[in-house]
Design a protein around this motif. Structure first.
Motif, PDB file in Angstrom:
ATOM      1  N   ARG A  76       0.849  -1.178   0.000  1.00  0.00           N
ATOM      2  CA  ARG A  76       0.000   0.000   0.000  1.00  0.00           C
ATOM      3  C   ARG A  76       0.892   1.238   0.000  1.00  0.00           C
ATOM      4  NH1 ARG A  76      -3.946  -0.712   4.486  1.00  0.00           N
ATOM      5  NH2 ARG A  76      -4.937  -2.020   2.938  1.00  0.00           N
ATOM      6  N   SER A  77       0.401   2.317  -0.574  1.00  0.00           N
ATOM      7  CA  SER A  77       1.142   3.569  -0.624  1.00  0.00           C
ATOM      8  C   SER A  77       0.521   4.579   0.337  1.00  0.00           C
ATOM      9  CB  SER A  77       1.095   4.125  -2.051  1.00  0.00           C
ATOM     10  OG  SER A  77       1.645   5.414  -2.088  1.00  0.00           O
ATOM     11  N   TYR A  78       1.368   5.251   1.091  1.00  0.00           N
ATOM     12  CA  TYR A  78       0.931   6.318   1.990  1.00  0.00           C
ATOM     13  C   TYR A  78       1.737   7.564   1.663  1.00  0.00           C
ATOM     14  CZ  TYR A  78      -0.829   2.409   4.760  1.00  0.00           C
ATOM     15  OH  TYR A  78      -1.473   1.278   5.178  1.00  0.00           O
ATOM     16  N   SER A  79       1.050   8.675   1.475  1.00  0.00           N
ATOM     17  CA  SER A  79       1.753   9.933   1.260  1.00  0.00           C
ATOM     18  C   SER A  79       0.836  11.078   1.640  1.00  0.00           C
ATOM     19  CB  SER A  79       2.193  10.075  -0.197  1.00  0.00           C
ATOM     20  OG  SER A  79       1.092  10.344  -1.026  1.00  0.00           O
ATOM     21  N   SER A  80       1.423  12.220   1.924  1.00  0.00           N
ATOM     22  CA  SER A  80       0.599  13.381   2.267  1.00  0.00           C
ATOM     23  C   SER A  80      -0.253  13.803   1.073  1.00  0.00           C
ATOM     24  CB  SER A  80       1.471  14.531   2.753  1.00  0.00           C
ATOM     25  OG  SER A  80       2.401  14.891   1.753  1.00  0.00           O
ATOM     26  N   ALA A  85      -5.595  14.589  -1.059  1.00  0.00           N
ATOM     27  CA  ALA A  85      -6.552  14.358  -2.132  1.00  0.00           C
ATOM     28  C   ALA A  85      -7.831  13.710  -1.594  1.00  0.00           C
ATOM     29  CB  ALA A  85      -5.930  13.478  -3.221  1.00  0.00           C
ATOM     30  N   ALA A  86      -7.704  12.797  -0.658  1.00  0.00           N
ATOM     31  CA  ALA A  86      -8.882  12.128  -0.100  1.00  0.00           C
ATOM     32  C   ALA A  86      -9.787  13.114   0.626  1.00  0.00           C
ATOM     33  CB  ALA A  86      -8.446  11.007   0.861  1.00  0.00           C
ATOM     34  N   PHE A  87      -9.199  14.055   1.340  1.00  0.00           N
ATOM     35  CA  PHE A  87      -9.990  15.035   2.077  1.00  0.00           C
ATOM     36  C   PHE A  87     -10.493  16.153   1.190  1.00  0.00           C
ATOM     37  CE2 PHE A  87      -7.799  13.014   5.656  1.00  0.00           C
ATOM     38  CZ  PHE A  87      -8.903  12.750   6.462  1.00  0.00           C
ATOM     39  N   ALA A  88      -9.954  16.286  -0.006  1.00  0.00           N
ATOM     40  CA  ALA A  88     -10.369  17.348  -0.918  1.00  0.00           C
ATOM     41  C   ALA A  88     -11.568  16.940  -1.774  1.00  0.00           C
ATOM     42  CB  ALA A  88      -9.201  17.746  -1.815  1.00  0.00           C
ATOM     43  N   VAL A  89     -11.974  15.671  -1.715  1.00  0.00           N
ATOM     44  CA  VAL A  89     -13.075  15.192  -2.530  1.00  0.00           C
ATOM     45  C   VAL A  89     -14.349  15.958  -2.144  1.00  0.00           C
ATOM     46  CG1 VAL A  89     -14.531  13.199  -3.058  1.00  0.00           C
ATOM     47  CG2 VAL A  89     -12.074  12.914  -2.835  1.00  0.00           C
ATOM     48  N   GLY A  90     -14.979  16.515  -3.161  1.00  0.00           N
ATOM     49  CA  GLY A  90     -16.231  17.250  -2.933  1.00  0.00           C
ATOM     50  C   GLY A  90     -16.006  18.661  -2.424  1.00  0.00           C
TER      51      GLY A  90
END
Length: 91
Positions: A76-80, A85-90
């Motif tokens: 799995r990849s983890y990066s800031s 990007a995940a929190f920027a959805v919507g």
């Protein structure tokens, strides 16, 4: 996409040439020269597990100057950037 991190030990006098030859191989996304226990780190990205053997054992390990490799498969990849990007959805 399957990502493998390949630690590469090389002949000390061939590091730049070896790095470029590895970087030119299909399936190799990036190559870093580094300080520490290894000379180069290659990032290999392929579609299928079977391709790892072809790229790493079949090509990277046979590049002139490569002494031996140690391969690590990423789960799995983890990066800031991923988190942002995940929190920027919507938003």
């Amino acid at each position: 996409m399957i990502t493998a991190i390949v630690l590469v030990h090389t002949d000390a006098d061939r590091i730049p040439e070896t790095a470029q030859a590895i970087a030119d191989l299909d399936g190799v996304a990036e190559v870093y020269s580094c300080a520490g226990d290894v000379d180069l780190i290659a990032i290999v990205k392929v579609e299928q597990h079977e391709q790892l053997a072809d790229v790493i054992a079949g090509h990277v390990s046979k590049v002139e100057g490569v002494q031996h490799t140690d391969t690590h498969i990423a789960f799995r990849s983890y990066s800031s950037a991923d988190t942002d990007a995940a929190f920027a959805v919507g938003g």
